[in-house]
Design an enzyme around this catalytic site. Structure first.
Site, short mmCIF file in Angstrom:
data_model
loop_
_atom_site.label_atom_id
_atom_site.label_comp_id
_atom_site.label_asym_id
_atom_site.label_seq_id
_atom_site.Cartn_x
_atom_site.Cartn_y
_atom_site.Cartn_z
N LYS A 126 -56.02 9.74 32.34
CA LYS A 126 -55.25 8.51 32.07
C LYS A 126 -56.00 7.64 31.07
O LYS A 126 -55.39 7.02 30.19
CB LYS A 126 -55.03 7.72 33.37
CG LYS A 126 -54.09 8.41 34.34
CD LYS A 126 -52.76 7.67 34.45
CE LYS A 126 -51.63 8.51 34.98
NZ LYS A 126 -51.75 8.91 36.35
N LYS A 208 -48.81 21.43 34.26
CA LYS A 208 -47.92 21.35 35.41
C LYS A 208 -46.66 20.57 35.05
O LYS A 208 -46.66 19.77 34.11
CB LYS A 208 -48.64 20.66 36.57
CG LYS A 208 -49.04 19.23 36.29
CD LYS A 208 -49.37 18.45 37.53
CE LYS A 208 -49.56 16.98 37.21
NZ LYS A 208 -49.58 16.07 38.29
N LYS A 211 -43.80 14.04 35.73
CA LYS A 211 -42.85 13.00 35.35
C LYS A 211 -43.10 12.46 33.95
O LYS A 211 -42.20 12.00 33.30
CB LYS A 211 -42.98 11.81 36.33
CG LYS A 211 -42.39 12.07 37.67
CD LYS A 211 -42.82 10.97 38.63
CE LYS A 211 -42.34 11.26 40.03
NZ LYS A 211 -43.05 10.49 41.04
P1 AMP Z 1 -46.48 12.07 41.88
O1 AMP Z 1 -45.16 12.40 41.27
O2 AMP Z 1 -47.63 12.25 40.94
O3 AMP Z 1 -46.48 10.77 42.63
O4 AMP Z 1 -46.72 13.21 42.97
C1 AMP Z 1 -46.04 13.27 44.19
C2 AMP Z 1 -46.35 14.57 44.90
O5 AMP Z 1 -45.80 15.67 44.17
C3 AMP Z 1 -47.84 14.85 45.06
O6 AMP Z 1 -48.06 15.42 46.33
C4 AMP Z 1 -48.13 15.86 43.99
O7 AMP Z 1 -49.19 16.71 44.35
C5 AMP Z 1 -46.83 16.63 43.93
N1 AMP Z 1 -46.60 17.22 42.59
C6 AMP Z 1 -46.33 16.54 41.44
N2 AMP Z 1 -46.19 17.42 40.40
C7 AMP Z 1 -46.39 18.67 40.91
C8 AMP Z 1 -46.36 19.99 40.35
N3 AMP Z 1 -46.08 20.23 39.08
N4 AMP Z 1 -46.63 21.05 41.19
C9 AMP Z 1 -46.90 20.83 42.52
N5 AMP Z 1 -46.92 19.61 43.09
C10 AMP Z 1 -46.67 18.54 42.32
#
Ligand code: AMP
Length: 345
Positions: A126, A208, A211
């Protein structure tokens, strides 16, 4: 990855364990969120006491336009419920409704060291992406995350692979707290029903699904059928293997990985065999994947659109969640203040 960094049901039969996890309201939910986290939430809500949180305070680190916070929070809630989360089985709440979090975050900050925070991969990423906004909240993100988890004295944390390092830091903070002030918290572990934590790849063959990176490489639950087709058809491929039983390049492996998640097993095997026989047409593979994605995503999209029209229902869920999470937080904070010695009268 060491064997002890996450647990799956075989080594976690303790049904009294408390579960906690959160998702930031920074954009639409995508397939990575579902397979990395939400799929586990849905199973866990039947087996454990679960707290699932919309991490609205975490989203402030990147300075979003806060006028859209309310709509974003409502949307994440609606999308989670549309995926199968049940407010009658699990506590669904907003991070900012649990005021005790700020207090616990403060105590934990005294146990977190600058060197280790600066080494966090997500912080470094970041800071590189937004050199003009390297704020202290960003640096102490893993501390706030630890406060969220241990606020309910949770030990199981269903998350994707990208959160592995944060969970390790959470365990370190907990160990330090317990060592200094007495055993108050269990050590939290990342959890997945599969043997390994999941990383859902993007459609562009790199990194990965996420968002914030590349919207065309991410499949959102809000995407309409045409957009899903367009995104999948744009996924990177090549002219195909030149010899039988070749090794799949990363970007092809990723397409197969996505197919494994949403397509029937015989469909997957058909294309895997075609690849191994060096007789695959990637156009057909992607067409099939697009249709299977649509079959998976469309019902969730439709359900969440309906839920979003009912503001009263969403408000009721938030109130109920705030009450339950607030009660749990008040109990924990009483233990914390006593353990630290902040009990003068
Ligand atoms: P976030 O969107 O960063 O708040 O992530 C929310 C949850 O989604 C967390 O548990 C992340 O580990 C999971 N997550 C987000 N992107 C991925 C991805 N590409 N593969 C697996 N888990 C993900």
């Amino acid at each position: 990855m060491s064997e002890t960094t996450h647990i799956s049901p075989s080594n976690s039969s303790d049904t009294t364990a408390i579960v906690m996890s959160g998702i930031r309201p920074t954009g639409y939910l995508h397939l990575g969120n579902y397979f990395g986290a939400i799929r586990n939430y849905i199973k866990m809500q039947d087996e454990f006491t679960c707290y699932f949180m919309v991490a609205d305070l975490h989203s402030l680190t990147t300075h979003p336009d806060t006028k859209s916070l309310k709509a974003n929070v409502q949307r994440v809630l609606a999308e989670n419920i549309a995926c199968g989360l049940d407010p009658d089985k699990a506590c669904l709440y907003c991070q900012s409704h649990v005021y005790e979090t700020g207090e616990l975050y403060l105590y934990l900050n005294m146990l977190a060291y600058l060197g280790e925070l600066e080494k966090t991969v997500t912080f470094k990423e970041k800071a590189r992406q937004h050199p003009d906004n390297v704020n202290a909240g960003l640096l102490t993100y893993p501390v706030l995350q630890t406060a969220d988890i241990i606020m309910h004295r949770a030990s199981l944390v269903p998350v994707g692979k990208d959160q592995e390092q944060h969970l390790e830091m959470a365990r370190n903070f907990v160990k330090r707290f317990n060592h200094r002030y007495g055993e108050v918290f269990p050590e939290p572990q990342a959890f997945n029903y599969q043997q390994h934590l999941v990383k859902v790849p993007g459609l562009d063959g790199s990194g990965k699904m996420s968002k914030s990176e590349n919207d065309m490489a991410t499949l959102y639950f809000a995407d309409d059928d045409e957009l899903i087709r367009k995104k999948v058809m744009k996924a990177k491929t090549d002219s195909g293997p030149t010899a039988p039983n070749s090794i799949k390049p990363d970007y092809i492996e990723n397409i197969f990985l996505l197919m494994k998640l949403v397509s029937a097993s015989d469909v997957y095997e058909h294309y895997d065999k075609a690849f191994n026989e060096a007789n695959i047409r990637y156009g057909d593979l992607k067409k099939q994947l697009a249709e299977d994605m649509i079959r998976f995503i469309a019902p969730i999209r439709e359900k969440s659109t309906t839920i979003l029209t009912d503001e009263k229902y969403l408000k009721g869920i938030m109130e109920k969640g705030a009450e339950m999470a607030g009660e749990s937080a008040a109990k924990t904070m009483k233990l914390v203040r006593e353990a630290i010695g902040l009990n003068y009268y």
